[in-house]
Design an enzyme around this catalytic site. Sequence first.
Site, PDB file in Angstrom:
ATOM      1  N   ASP A  64       0.825  -1.199   0.000  1.00 28.54           N
ATOM      2  CA  ASP A  64       0.000   0.000   0.000  1.00 28.54           C
ATOM      3  C   ASP A  64       0.869   1.262   0.000  1.00 28.54           C
ATOM      4  O   ASP A  64       1.750   1.414   0.833  1.00 28.54           O
ATOM      5  CB  ASP A  64      -0.890  -0.018   1.252  1.00 28.54           C
ATOM      6  CG  ASP A  64      -2.109   0.873   1.144  1.00 28.54           C
ATOM      7  OD1 ASP A  64      -1.991   1.983   0.595  1.00 28.54           O
ATOM      8  OD2 ASP A  64      -3.181   0.456   1.616  1.00 28.54           O
ATOM      9  N   THR A 103      -6.925   3.637  -1.848  1.00 34.03           N
ATOM     10  CA  THR A 103      -6.666   2.238  -1.527  1.00 34.03           C
ATOM     11  C   THR A 103      -7.688   1.290  -2.135  1.00 34.03           C
ATOM     12  O   THR A 103      -7.331   0.275  -2.741  1.00 34.03           O
ATOM     13  CB  THR A 103      -6.628   2.056   0.000  1.00 34.03           C
ATOM     14  OG1 THR A 103      -5.574   2.869   0.527  1.00 34.03           O
ATOM     15  CG2 THR A 103      -6.390   0.609   0.372  1.00 34.03           C
ATOM     16  N   ASN A 124     -12.672   5.269  -1.820  1.00 35.78           N
ATOM     17  CA  ASN A 124     -12.794   4.605  -0.525  1.00 35.78           C
ATOM     18  C   ASN A 124     -14.198   4.793   0.042  1.00 35.78           C
ATOM     19  O   ASN A 124     -14.746   3.909   0.695  1.00 35.78           O
ATOM     20  CB  ASN A 124     -11.772   5.151   0.467  1.00 35.78           C
ATOM     21  CG  ASN A 124     -10.365   4.656   0.198  1.00 35.78           C
ATOM     22  OD1 ASN A 124     -10.156   3.721  -0.568  1.00 35.78           O
ATOM     23  ND2 ASN A 124      -9.390   5.293   0.825  1.00 35.78           N
ATOM     24  N   HIS A 317       1.336   8.339   5.540  1.00 38.39           N
ATOM     25  CA  HIS A 317       0.333   9.324   5.962  1.00 38.39           C
ATOM     26  C   HIS A 317       0.727  10.032   7.258  1.00 38.39           C
ATOM     27  O   HIS A 317       0.579  11.246   7.381  1.00 38.39           O
ATOM     28  CB  HIS A 317      -1.010   8.633   6.175  1.00 38.39           C
ATOM     29  CG  HIS A 317      -1.782   8.388   4.918  1.00 38.39           C
ATOM     30  ND1 HIS A 317      -2.126   9.396   4.042  1.00 38.39           N
ATOM     31  CD2 HIS A 317      -2.310   7.242   4.404  1.00 38.39           C
ATOM     32  CE1 HIS A 317      -2.820   8.879   3.038  1.00 38.39           C
ATOM     33  NE2 HIS A 317      -2.936   7.582   3.223  1.00 38.39           N
ATOM     34  N   ASP A 358      -1.294  -0.208  -4.761  1.00 35.93           N
ATOM     35  CA  ASP A 358      -2.637   0.304  -5.049  1.00 35.93           C
ATOM     36  C   ASP A 358      -2.629   1.764  -5.477  1.00 35.93           C
ATOM     37  O   ASP A 358      -3.577   2.241  -6.090  1.00 35.93           O
ATOM     38  CB  ASP A 358      -3.545   0.135  -3.830  1.00 35.93           C
ATOM     39  CG  ASP A 358      -2.950   0.758  -2.570  1.00 35.93           C
ATOM     40  OD1 ASP A 358      -1.724   1.018  -2.522  1.00 35.93           O
ATOM     41  OD2 ASP A 358      -3.710   0.983  -1.613  1.00 35.93           O
ATOM     42  N   HIS A 500      -2.705  11.110  -0.685  1.00 31.55           N
ATOM     43  CA  HIS A 500      -2.706  10.764  -2.109  1.00 31.55           C
ATOM     44  C   HIS A 500      -4.141  10.928  -2.593  1.00 31.55           C
ATOM     45  O   HIS A 500      -4.962  11.533  -1.916  1.00 31.55           O
ATOM     46  CB  HIS A 500      -2.209   9.329  -2.310  1.00 31.55           C
ATOM     47  CG  HIS A 500      -2.865   8.341  -1.397  1.00 31.55           C
ATOM     48  ND1 HIS A 500      -4.080   7.758  -1.669  1.00 31.55           N
ATOM     49  CD2 HIS A 500      -2.483   7.870  -0.181  1.00 31.55           C
ATOM     50  CE1 HIS A 500      -4.419   6.965  -0.674  1.00 31.55           C
ATOM     51  NE2 HIS A 500      -3.472   7.013   0.251  1.00 31.55           N
TER      52      HIS A 500
END
Length: 568
Positions: A64, A103, A124, A317, A358, A500
């Site tokens: 990820d 993601t 998401n 993050h 991803d 992102h």
Amino acid sequence: MKAMFAAVLFSTAATLLPLAPAAAQQASPPPTVTAPPPPAVAPTPITPLFPRTPPKLIVAISVDQFSADLFQQYRNHFTGGFARLLTGAVFPSGYQSHAATETCPGHSTILTGMRPAHTGIVANNWINQSAPRADKIVYCAEDESVAGMNHDTYTVSDTHLKVPTLGEMMKAADPRTRVVSVAGKDRAAVMMGGHKVDELWWWDGKTYTSYAGRAVPRAVQRGRDAVAAMIARPQAALPLPGFCKPLDRPITVAGRAYGQGRFERAAGDLKAFRASPASDAAVFAIAAGLIQDMGLGKGPQTDIIDIGASATDYIGHSLGTQGTEMCIQMDQLDQTIGSFLDALDSFGIDYEVMLTADHGAHDMTERQQQRAMPMEEHVSADASIKAVDAAIVKALGLKGPVLLGAEGDVYVDRDLPPATRVRVLAEAQRRFAALPQVAAALTRAQIAATPLATTPPETWTLAERARASFDPDRSGDLLVLLKPRVTTIETPATGYVETHGSPWDYDRRVPILFWRRGMTGFEQPLSVETVDIAPTLAATIALPVHGLDGRCLDLDPGATSTCPNAPR
């Protein structure tokens, strides 16, 4: 630096997959987690004739937030699992070609061969104004029809994924196929595993869990016990590899220092565990245990296991991508994957590995500004849906709110009269497009009228990127795309410092790697897409697939193509 947090004993006393660095000793030795061993089976020699014989096990790994930029930055320092994969087929410019670089959409492309426009996973979270609850935000991997739930407290489900995964296609062709999915996030496990899985497990913030009613396999319970024991003790700082030292510089954001962290952890800190190398190591340990206990790759059919390594995303993050934190993570993940592949070797399995991501990301705004990156800035509050909604309500004399939003998609209140909805949408598009930080504000009609692109993904227009993740049932009435290097984070004081989700290449580009013992390695620098992965893997096991967005990538640079009907 070998990863050794707490040794997890899988099935035999001789088979160990470590969980974090040996140099980072705990306050007291961690217990060894034991389980009744199955009958010992001697490893069988592997002499595959790549690509003429199908592998017995496909190992599909998603890291990820492992951007192509991060891969390029560290590829010369890898000595473990990544180093092995670099001897296979290397595609350094893979594209999550759509605009919704998050993601859930990204994972939905990896093993379906379909872009989010067809998987239905447009973000998401999205808005469903018909949802049977007060909370109209829908999480991509939930079933919103379950009573008493909301998008933060939800029942995990695969119901929103509209297409089958590679594992499902394999199982349809041969019901003996076993499909297993393990990840640090529920959405990664679900979107790669699909609708018909034999085992599916993810970290829920406290332990590894699955759908209600599923029995807990021994491998998962061993992992649960080992991780619980590890988290119960404090973790000392991890060693800093020599190649990380140039990044050992502090940066202060909202009164907090970043850039010099080494994953110290207080006893019982679940959140810190999630954003640490140990989190990924635990996922790979459970995956290896399931492979051995279930005998994956030992039958006459080909099995598949999907592994979602989520720590890189949590670390990026919360800590950024250009400090010691991410450098240590890259080193540790490299060693963890190496230990995992060594374990598979010891099992005597003929396996094929694919690794990708991803989505990508880029570093925190404050550090980028120190490096004089042009246009690097936080998004202004004036660009928020709340601010634009308030301006429209005032200008048109309406009772608000009239706009709802999630992940860049803007929805007009469906209860407004049709003529008013048209006026609100036009006003919203005009106001968003006029903002200096906005690159484009595209209506659903404009996106729907855009043909699906057939050219190389780096050449796509913003409308084409938006079209690749547009679903008329779930996408908004307006899509707002910010300019390059304008982050959606208004202030990092209490939350993430980096993110992102943009349509720009730093979020779209990811590596795609394939490896199998006996293959001839090569590197293809031109662009490919993550939707190409499923048809490529399908070709290596002679599984016919049709109607996918992706195309087969030839993994044999010699005279014999791995793709059906490929020219030679």
